[in-house]
Each structure stands twice: as structure tokens, then as C-alpha cells.
Motif scaffolding. Structure first.
Motif, PDB file in Angstrom:
ATOM      1  N   THR A 111      20.778  23.434   3.694  1.00  0.00           N
ATOM      2  CA  THR A 111      20.214  24.151   2.484  1.00  0.00           C
ATOM      3  C   THR A 111      18.901  24.595   2.724  1.00  0.00           C
ATOM      4  N   VAL A 112      18.117  23.545   2.943  1.00  0.00           N
ATOM      5  CA  VAL A 112      16.642  23.926   3.316  1.00  0.00           C
ATOM      6  C   VAL A 112      16.448  24.603   4.330  1.00  0.00           C
ATOM      7  N   ASN A 113      17.057  24.562   5.457  1.00  0.00           N
ATOM      8  CA  ASN A 113      17.011  25.206   6.701  1.00  0.00           C
ATOM      9  C   ASN A 113      17.530  26.711   6.417  1.00  0.00           C
ATOM     10  N   ALA A 114      18.332  26.974   5.678  1.00  0.00           N
ATOM     11  CA  ALA A 114      18.765  28.309   5.205  1.00  0.00           C
ATOM     12  C   ALA A 114      17.626  29.157   4.509  1.00  0.00           C
ATOM     13  N   LYS A 115      17.134  28.253   3.522  1.00  0.00           N
ATOM     14  CA  LYS A 115      15.957  28.922   2.877  1.00  0.00           C
ATOM     15  C   LYS A 115      14.839  29.364   3.713  1.00  0.00           C
ATOM     16  N   LEU A 116      14.378  28.487   4.735  1.00  0.00           N
ATOM     17  CA  LEU A 116      13.492  28.643   5.617  1.00  0.00           C
ATOM     18  C   LEU A 116      13.594  29.973   6.638  1.00  0.00           C
ATOM     19  N   VAL A 117      14.715  29.895   6.983  1.00  0.00           N
ATOM     20  CA  VAL A 117      15.283  31.029   7.586  1.00  0.00           C
ATOM     21  C   VAL A 117      15.039  32.331   7.077  1.00  0.00           C
ATOM     22  N   ARG A 118      15.533  32.489   5.534  1.00  0.00           N
ATOM     23  CA  ARG A 118      15.063  33.659   4.772  1.00  0.00           C
ATOM     24  C   ARG A 118      13.603  33.665   4.698  1.00  0.00           C
ATOM     25  N   ALA A 119      12.755  32.812   4.711  1.00  0.00           N
ATOM     26  CA  ALA A 119      11.450  33.051   4.445  1.00  0.00           C
ATOM     27  C   ALA A 119      10.988  33.701   5.636  1.00  0.00           C
ATOM     28  N   TYR A 120      11.317  33.120   6.872  1.00  0.00           N
ATOM     29  CA  TYR A 120      10.832  33.909   8.219  1.00  0.00           C
ATOM     30  C   TYR A 120      11.139  35.376   8.211  1.00  0.00           C
ATOM     31  N   LYS A 121      12.670  35.689   7.773  1.00  0.00           N
ATOM     32  CA  LYS A 121      12.841  36.915   7.707  1.00  0.00           C
ATOM     33  C   LYS A 121      12.282  37.996   6.968  1.00  0.00           C
ATOM     34  N   PHE A 122      11.990  37.384   5.652  1.00  0.00           N
ATOM     35  CA  PHE A 122      11.352  37.880   4.833  1.00  0.00           C
ATOM     36  C   PHE A 122       9.776  38.459   5.285  1.00  0.00           C
ATOM     37  N   ARG A 159      29.001  42.551  10.310  1.00  0.00           N
ATOM     38  CA  ARG A 159      29.709  43.614   9.634  1.00  0.00           C
ATOM     39  C   ARG A 159      30.994  43.495  10.698  1.00  0.00           C
ATOM     40  N   TYR A 160      30.650  43.325  11.824  1.00  0.00           N
ATOM     41  CA  TYR A 160      32.107  43.488  13.031  1.00  0.00           C
ATOM     42  C   TYR A 160      32.509  41.876  13.115  1.00  0.00           C
ATOM     43  N   GLY A 161      32.188  41.155  12.315  1.00  0.00           N
ATOM     44  CA  GLY A 161      32.831  39.855  12.554  1.00  0.00           C
ATOM     45  C   GLY A 161      32.089  38.882  13.751  1.00  0.00           C
ATOM     46  N   SER A 162      30.910  39.413  14.370  1.00  0.00           N
ATOM     47  CA  SER A 162      30.364  38.508  15.528  1.00  0.00           C
ATOM     48  C   SER A 162      29.035  38.158  15.093  1.00  0.00           C
ATOM     49  N   TYR A 163      28.929  36.795  14.535  1.00  0.00           N
ATOM     50  CA  TYR A 163      27.575  36.352  14.088  1.00  0.00           C
ATOM     51  C   TYR A 163      26.893  35.947  15.166  1.00  0.00           C
ATOM     52  N   ARG A 164      25.604  35.952  15.288  1.00  0.00           N
ATOM     53  CA  ARG A 164      24.644  35.742  16.400  1.00  0.00           C
ATOM     54  C   ARG A 164      24.445  33.854  16.169  1.00  0.00           C
ATOM     55  N   SER A 165      25.213  33.125  17.129  1.00  0.00           N
ATOM     56  CA  SER A 165      25.306  31.768  16.747  1.00  0.00           C
ATOM     57  C   SER A 165      24.052  31.213  17.643  1.00  0.00           C
ATOM     58  N   SER A 166      23.789  31.912  18.649  1.00  0.00           N
ATOM     59  CA  SER A 166      22.638  31.157  19.378  1.00  0.00           C
ATOM     60  C   SER A 166      21.205  31.639  19.189  1.00  0.00           C
ATOM     61  N   THR A 167      20.691  31.171  18.252  1.00  0.00           N
ATOM     62  CA  THR A 167      19.190  31.423  17.452  1.00  0.00           C
ATOM     63  C   THR A 167      18.379  30.523  18.426  1.00  0.00           C
ATOM     64  N   ARG A 168      17.528  30.859  18.740  1.00  0.00           N
ATOM     65  CA  ARG A 168      16.291  30.537  19.453  1.00  0.00           C
ATOM     66  C   ARG A 168      15.542  29.504  18.398  1.00  0.00           C
ATOM     67  N   LEU A 169      14.938  28.607  19.001  1.00  0.00           N
ATOM     68  CA  LEU A 169      14.037  27.613  18.388  1.00  0.00           C
ATOM     69  C   LEU A 169      13.174  28.372  17.948  1.00  0.00           C
ATOM     70  N   THR A 170      12.412  29.318  18.938  1.00  0.00           N
ATOM     71  CA  THR A 170      11.155  29.882  18.604  1.00  0.00           C
ATOM     72  C   THR A 170      11.350  30.658  17.554  1.00  0.00           C
ATOM     73  N   ASP A 171      12.362  31.321  17.049  1.00  0.00           N
ATOM     74  CA  ASP A 171      12.546  32.238  16.039  1.00  0.00           C
ATOM     75  C   ASP A 171      12.225  31.554  14.747  1.00  0.00           C
ATOM     76  N   TYR A 172      12.660  30.582  14.632  1.00  0.00           N
ATOM     77  CA  TYR A 172      12.301  29.728  13.012  1.00  0.00           C
ATOM     78  C   TYR A 172      11.943  28.289  13.561  1.00  0.00           C
ATOM     79  N   PRO A 173      10.814  27.901  14.041  1.00  0.00           N
ATOM     80  CA  PRO A 173      10.201  26.859  14.594  1.00  0.00           C
ATOM     81  C   PRO A 173      10.107  25.526  13.661  1.00  0.00           C
ATOM     82  N   LYS A 174       9.922  25.829  12.336  1.00  0.00           N
ATOM     83  CA  LYS A 174       9.850  25.029  11.435  1.00  0.00           C
ATOM     84  C   LYS A 174      11.086  24.422  10.677  1.00  0.00           C
TER      85      LYS A 174
END
Length: 174
Positions: A111-122, A159-174
Motif C-alpha cells: 500500500t505504501v509503495n503504491a502511494k509513493l509510486v503515485r507521488a513520483y508520477k504526479f 489498456r491492451y493488457g500488458s502491464y509493465r512489470s519490470s520497473t527500474r529501481l531508479t524510477d522510484y528509489p524511495k
């Protein structure tokens, strides 16, 4: 003896409007003002062809971060890596203590990681799409270190059902 009352935590009230009820209207109850950047962000997510449920989920997860900033009277421009760590810590404690929490470490972390990811994207959207903050995010020499960029077509691929599962650690480092 009088009891001292703690100040109320800033609350963001979300209302959903629009034809599909997928546009977020966010209202800061303490400051009595609309947060138009949240409305604009939800419209951006809709333009990226996300469905109603996904848009609501994105905004709901972002709400905790916006409330955190309001609670500490901080602007988006003042966000740093250390502030994101502080948000992560406070949010973890809040989620684990919630009455309706499953209270497992795994679900709380998720849950907390999901919120952090949204913060980075925003924050990325605020800087690179809206130009509301400057020199905030980047791979180095910026207050928020991140290599996140939606240029991979991340939203559209869902939208096409292929969710990117290989997120780089540097995208959301915290």
C-alpha cells in the motif's frame, strides 16, 4: 483543567464528476480551496485512456501524499528525497495503525509503495507536463532523484493488457 485539542489533520475531500464520474474534484477542507492540479491530473489520466476505476485508484493513492504535504504546510516545489522517506515512514505508521488494516507487513508495504509510486508520477507530471515546478526531478543533481518517464507508453499498454512489470529501481528509489 482544560484539555488541549490536537489540530485537525488536513483532509482532502474527493468528489467525482463528469459523464463517467471519473474527474476528481479535490477540496482542501482546512484551507477551503479546490486543488485544481488534482482535477487536471485526473483529466490527464483520462486522456491517457485509463478506465474510470484506474483513474479513481490513481487519485485515491495520490490523496495521501497531498494530505501529507498539506499537514506539513509544504508546496510541491519543496519535495525532496528525504521528504519522500518521511512520507513513506509516516504513511507506513498510519496504514499499519488503521482500524480496517490487515496489519501485515506485506500488505502495508504494498500500500505504501503504491502511494509513493503515485507521488513520483504526479511530481513528474507537475514538472514536465504542467511546468508547475522546476528542476525538481531527475537522475542527479535534483532534490528528487528519479529516472521515471512515462515515455514508454506505460499507461496505454495497460489498456491492451500488458502491464509493465519490470520497473527500474531508479524510477522510484524511495
Amino acid at each position: 483543567m482544560t484539555s488541549r485539542r490536537e489540530p485537525a489533520l488536513p483532509q482532502i475531500k474527493l468528489t467525482w464528476v463528469g459523464e463517467r464520474r471519473d474527474v476528481a474534484m479535490a477540496y482542501n477542507l482546512e484551507e477551503e480551496r479546490l486543488l485544481l492540479e488534482i482535477t487536471d491530473y485526473s483529466i490527464y489520466l483520462i486522456a491517457e485512456e485509463l478506465d474510470e476505476k484506474t483513474v479513481r485508484n490513481e487519485i485515491f493513492h495520490l490523496k495521501g501524499f497531498v494530505e501529507f504535504l498539506a499537514r506539513h504546510r509544504l508546496s510541491y516545489q519543496e519535495v525532496t528525497d528525504s521528504l519522500l522517506v518521511r512520507f513513506r515512514t509516516e504513511e507506513y505508521q498510519r496504514v499499519i495503525a488503521a482500524k480496517n488494516s490487515a496489519a501485515t507487513i506485506l500488505t502495508t508495504n504494498r500500500t505504501v509503495n503504491a502511494k509513493l509510486v503515485r507521488a513520483y508520477k504526479f511530481l513528474y507530471w507537475l514538472e514536465y507536463e504542467q511546468k508547475l515546478v522546476v528542476r525538481l526531478m531527475g537522475p542527479r543533481d535534483r532534490p528528487v532523484k528519479s529516472t521515471y518517464s512515462p515515455s514508454s507508453g506505460e499507461f496505454r499498454s495497460k489498456r491492451y493488457g500488458s502491464y509493465r512489470s519490470s520497473t527500474r529501481l531508479t524510477d522510484y528509489p524511495k
